[in-house]
Design a protein around this motif. Structure first.
Motif, PDB file in Angstrom:
ATOM      1  N   LEU A 624      -8.902   6.210  -1.303  1.00  0.00           N
ATOM      2  CA  LEU A 624      -7.901   7.253  -1.066  1.00  0.00           C
ATOM      3  C   LEU A 624      -8.117   8.433  -2.012  1.00  0.00           C
ATOM      4  O   LEU A 624      -8.497   8.244  -3.176  1.00  0.00           O
ATOM      5  CB  LEU A 624      -6.490   6.703  -1.275  1.00  0.00           C
ATOM      6  CG  LEU A 624      -6.003   5.618  -0.314  1.00  0.00           C
ATOM      7  CD1 LEU A 624      -4.584   5.209  -0.682  1.00  0.00           C
ATOM      8  CD2 LEU A 624      -6.064   6.094   1.123  1.00  0.00           C
ATOM      9  N   PRO A 625      -7.862   9.648  -1.540  1.00  0.00           N
ATOM     10  CA  PRO A 625      -7.890  10.788  -2.472  1.00  0.00           C
ATOM     11  C   PRO A 625      -6.721  10.707  -3.452  1.00  0.00           C
ATOM     12  O   PRO A 625      -5.725  10.032  -3.202  1.00  0.00           O
ATOM     13  CB  PRO A 625      -7.760  12.004  -1.544  1.00  0.00           C
ATOM     14  CG  PRO A 625      -7.123  11.476  -0.298  1.00  0.00           C
ATOM     15  CD  PRO A 625      -7.584  10.058  -0.152  1.00  0.00           C
ATOM     16  N   SER A 626      -6.857  11.391  -4.579  1.00  0.00           N
ATOM     17  CA  SER A 626      -5.789  11.395  -5.582  1.00  0.00           C
ATOM     18  C   SER A 626      -4.504  11.952  -4.983  1.00  0.00           C
ATOM     19  O   SER A 626      -4.531  12.871  -4.169  1.00  0.00           O
ATOM     20  CB  SER A 626      -6.209  12.230  -6.791  1.00  0.00           C
ATOM     21  OG  SER A 626      -7.356  11.683  -7.406  1.00  0.00           O
ATOM     22  N   GLY A 627      -3.391  11.397  -5.381  1.00  0.00           N
ATOM     23  CA  GLY A 627      -2.110  11.866  -4.884  1.00  0.00           C
ATOM     24  C   GLY A 627      -1.046  10.805  -4.963  1.00  0.00           C
ATOM     25  O   GLY A 627      -1.257   9.713  -5.511  1.00  0.00           O
ATOM     26  N   VAL A 628       0.132  11.111  -4.407  1.00  0.00           N
ATOM     27  CA  VAL A 628       1.268  10.191  -4.392  1.00  0.00           C
ATOM     28  C   VAL A 628       1.418   9.644  -2.975  1.00  0.00           C
ATOM     29  O   VAL A 628       1.365  10.391  -1.994  1.00  0.00           O
ATOM     30  CB  VAL A 628       2.556  10.918  -4.824  1.00  0.00           C
ATOM     31  CG1 VAL A 628       3.748   9.960  -4.777  1.00  0.00           C
ATOM     32  CG2 VAL A 628       2.396  11.506  -6.219  1.00  0.00           C
ATOM     33  N   TYR A 629       1.628   8.322  -2.852  1.00  0.00           N
ATOM     34  CA  TYR A 629       1.722   7.663  -1.559  1.00  0.00           C
ATOM     35  C   TYR A 629       2.997   6.838  -1.494  1.00  0.00           C
ATOM     36  O   TYR A 629       3.405   6.212  -2.479  1.00  0.00           O
ATOM     37  CB  TYR A 629       0.506   6.768  -1.319  1.00  0.00           C
ATOM     38  CG  TYR A 629      -0.778   7.562  -1.189  1.00  0.00           C
ATOM     39  CD1 TYR A 629      -1.240   7.977   0.058  1.00  0.00           C
ATOM     40  CD2 TYR A 629      -1.502   7.914  -2.316  1.00  0.00           C
ATOM     41  CE1 TYR A 629      -2.409   8.716   0.171  1.00  0.00           C
ATOM     42  CE2 TYR A 629      -2.666   8.657  -2.218  1.00  0.00           C
ATOM     43  CZ  TYR A 629      -3.112   9.054  -0.962  1.00  0.00           C
ATOM     44  OH  TYR A 629      -4.265   9.789  -0.848  1.00  0.00           O
ATOM     45  N   LEU A 630       3.619   6.850  -0.316  1.00  0.00           N
ATOM     46  CA  LEU A 630       4.806   6.049  -0.048  1.00  0.00           C
ATOM     47  C   LEU A 630       4.392   4.787   0.688  1.00  0.00           C
ATOM     48  O   LEU A 630       3.625   4.853   1.654  1.00  0.00           O
ATOM     49  CB  LEU A 630       5.799   6.842   0.808  1.00  0.00           C
ATOM     50  CG  LEU A 630       7.023   6.077   1.340  1.00  0.00           C
ATOM     51  CD1 LEU A 630       7.946   5.677   0.205  1.00  0.00           C
ATOM     52  CD2 LEU A 630       7.763   6.918   2.370  1.00  0.00           C
TER      53      LEU A 630
END
Length: 647
Positions: A624-630
């Motif tokens: 996954l690319p960097s970031g925030v996931y729910l």
């Protein structure tokens, strides 16, 4: 010539203190010039052998009897620390003129109650780095101090542990002579209170003639530290002390500073955090809980780095705080983020009195509250080790077992668990039963579905001293929620045919001989049917016909009608978080019919490799690319959700 140089630098240091021009936390250029010679001429009569048995180094959140400050600089800031600290511990002020200090305190409305003045020579205000490190001797729990070679050529500071040892009648173990000579600094060390310690790799630079194994052996012999975790130093933190960006709030909670993505020391902090989470666990064999707190920019919106500024921005941090029993003193800077930082502490440390003290004038010297204080551990400690319940757990008709290891040198006379479903209305007491050795156990009775249970542990030793876990109880306590989907029925109507024999055990049914059996379940008022589980099979209908060819067992599950809609949402426990690889989720449901959804910041569902086991769900976030996931876990009657950060 050497003698002349040493006398010259010492005169310069003394002149600086006398004129109230504070020495920086780091070395001055003059100090750098004489450092090597200073070490070569270090006093040869100060080293002592380590304790005969491996000691224990207490954590900062354990019970404390005092705090030490040195009246060398920043008197207004020190006065505010004294104002609050003396309500929780005895404050020891190392100074040259107690009357002058008393008058200054009185001018600010601070009396001398619970203050002890210790007349001694000193060089700087940074007592965290050179002050006495508390340990407990094995077997007796006698308080003792350890002392290392202070990593600055400041001889008066370097003997403060011995000064305080004499003041309190406490033995001092000095790791100051080969083969046990260790150069160190208190701001670059924290411990979980059991055996795990943390530092940056500055400890290697300060002891370049020692191998890592030799450093580890000294730490273990004098302080009982094993493992000793070392993290890569940060590019823009010139001090390289971990208390500038990280703090243990308890043995399972890491408070970690957070920069905006890619800014300043942010990437290295994230890498160090990932290293800890992927390689080390709490004393209870569980992943660390991580609390993030902002690393703020200065008044001009600038962060410490080497890009685009005509000046060097100060290294502002909220982690450089001190815990003194029920008090947490947090540095603030007159910035908008101050209130957010204080709220983060209050949420992470319920029951503590969290107080902000403005340290904007101190932080340019690369230090704040933690750097100018040094706590002294209590006498006659009671150590309560307990892996608490937290989050959402399964409903149980048998209650909830609370296990703890409780120790005191003189022995424990009694221990109890205090619990409640309404902490504002008081707590119920259940006596703990002693098992083998120092193990104790008690059971919190089963509570209605959808309850939140609050609890803490209290123990009294033979000397009539009482301690609690958490320390601030009953102002602060542990809490957990009961999962309604795991609640069994309150009423079963069962009919059988054939020759089957039904044996009732609690809410469960066991079958022996017979050929065919019909199970019919109905609920009492306020409850609705959820499912049958018969051996390995799950049935969503209330009436089940089965053929018995072997011994079987069955359980009917029901949900409280009044709580169905109120409990459609639940929280997920995800770890490690942040992650750069896999995310593990404590499985919140026993249902086999669940779906796992992952949503990115744009609101789109994404495909991700998912493995579901009985107690754990694993997501492969490596690609996954960097970031925030729910993350959402959905069953027929409930949705759980949580977020994770991919680095």
């Amino acid at each position: 010539m050497l003698r002349f140089c040493l006398l010259t630098i010492l005169f310069a240091i003394a002149s600086s203190v006398f004129s109230q021009q504070p020495l920086p936390k780091g070395m001055t250029e003059a100090e750098r010039l004489i450092w090597d010679e200073y070490l070569k001429n270090y006093p040869s009569d100060r080293g002592t052998a380590p304790p005969t048995e491996t000691p224990r180094t207490p954590a900062e959140w354990e019970e404390m009897q005092g705090v030490v400050i040195t009246w060398a600089a920043y008197q207004q800031n020190l006065r505010e620390i004294v104002r609050h600290a003396k309500q929780y511990v005895t404050v020891y002020i190392v100074c040259s003129n107690p009357t002058t200090v008393q008058n200054y305190l009185a001018e600010g409305g601070v009396n001398t109650d619970n203050i002890v003045f210790v007349e001694a020579d000193y060089d700087s205000v940074w007592v965290r780095d050179y002050g006495p490190q508390s340990i407990y001797l094995n077997g007796t729990n006698e308080l003792a101090f350890v002392d290392w070679v202070y990593n600055r050529p400041r001889p008066n500071d370097d003997v403060i542990p011995s000064v305080m040892g004499t003041e309190l009648g406490v033995p001092v173990y000095q790791m100051t002579q080969a083969p046990n000579r260790l150069t160190a600094t208190g701001g670059n060390f924290m411990t979980d209170g059991y055996d795990q310690g943390f530092s940056s790799e500055l400890i290697f630079e300060e002891n370049s003639t020692l191998t890592e194994g030799e450093i580890d052996n000294i730490k273990y012999s004098y302080m009982g530290i094993d493992p000793y975790v070392k993290m890569t130093t940060l590019p823009y933190d010139g001090i390289h002390h971990i208390d500038m960006h990280m703090k243990l709030l308890d043995e399972e909670t890491l408070l970690v500073g957070q920069y905006p993505a890619g800014v300043s020391d942010g990437p290295q902090i994230e890498a160090n955090l990932s290293y800890i989470l992927n390689n080390f666990q709490t004393p209870y064999g569980r992943p660390y809980r991580v609390v993030r707190i902002p690393m703020p920019a200065d008044e001009n919106g600038e962060y410490p780095d080497d890009e685009g500024t005509y000046y060097d921005p100060d290294y502002l941090t909220y982690t450089n705080a001190v815990i003194l029993n029920g008090l947490v003193l947090v540095p603030v800077y007159g910035l908008p983020q101050d209130d957010e930082a204080l709220d983060i502490y209050r949420e992470a440390m319920p029951g503590y009195n969290v107080v902000g003290i403005n340290m904007r004038n101190v932080i340019p010297a690369s230090g704040a509250i933690h750097c100018i204080t040094r706590e002294i551990a209590a006498n006659d400690p009671i150590l309560i080790s307990h892996a608490p319940y937290f989050g959402v757990i399964d409903y149980s008709t048998q209650g909830y077992t609370v296990d703890a290891t409780i120790s005191s040198a003189e022995g424990i006379s009694n221990a109890s668990v205090f619990w409640s479903t309404d902490a504002t209305a008081g707590f119920n007491e259940v006596a703990m039963q002693q098992g083998e050795g120092e193990s104790y156990t008690a059971t919190i009775p089963s509570q209605p579905v959808n309850s939140t249970v609050y609890y803490y542990i209290s123990a009294t030793n033979i000397n009539s001293k009482t301690a609690a876990k958490p320390l601030v109880a009953p102002l602060g306590y542990y809490e957990f929620e009961l999962n309604p989907t795991s609640a069994p029925t309150h009423l079963l109507d069962v009919t059988t045919s054939g020759n089957g024999f039904t044996n009732f055990i609690g809410n469960n049914l066991e079958f022996t001989d017979g050929t065919e059996i019909t199970l019919s379940a109905s609920a009492s008022d306020g409850w609705q049917f959820d499912r049958w589980e018969v051996s390995d099979a799950t049935y969503q209908t209330s009436e089940v016909q089965i053929t018995i060819s072997q011994n079987l067992s069955a359980t009917a599950y029901f949900t409280e009608v009044s709580s169905v809609f109120a409990n459609m949402q639940g929280k997920l426990s995800l770890y490690p978080n942040p992650t750069n690889d896999r995310v593990r989720i404590v499985n919140p449901t026993t249902s086999k019919n669940l779906s796992v959804m992952v949503v990115n910041a744009a609101g789109a569902n994404i495909s991700i490799d998912t493995q579901v086991q009985n107690n754990e769900i694993t997501l492969n976030a490596a690609t996954l690319p960097s970031g925030v996931y729910l993350v959402k876990i959905v069953t027929a009657n409930k949705v759980w959700s949580g977020r994770f950060v991919k680095m």
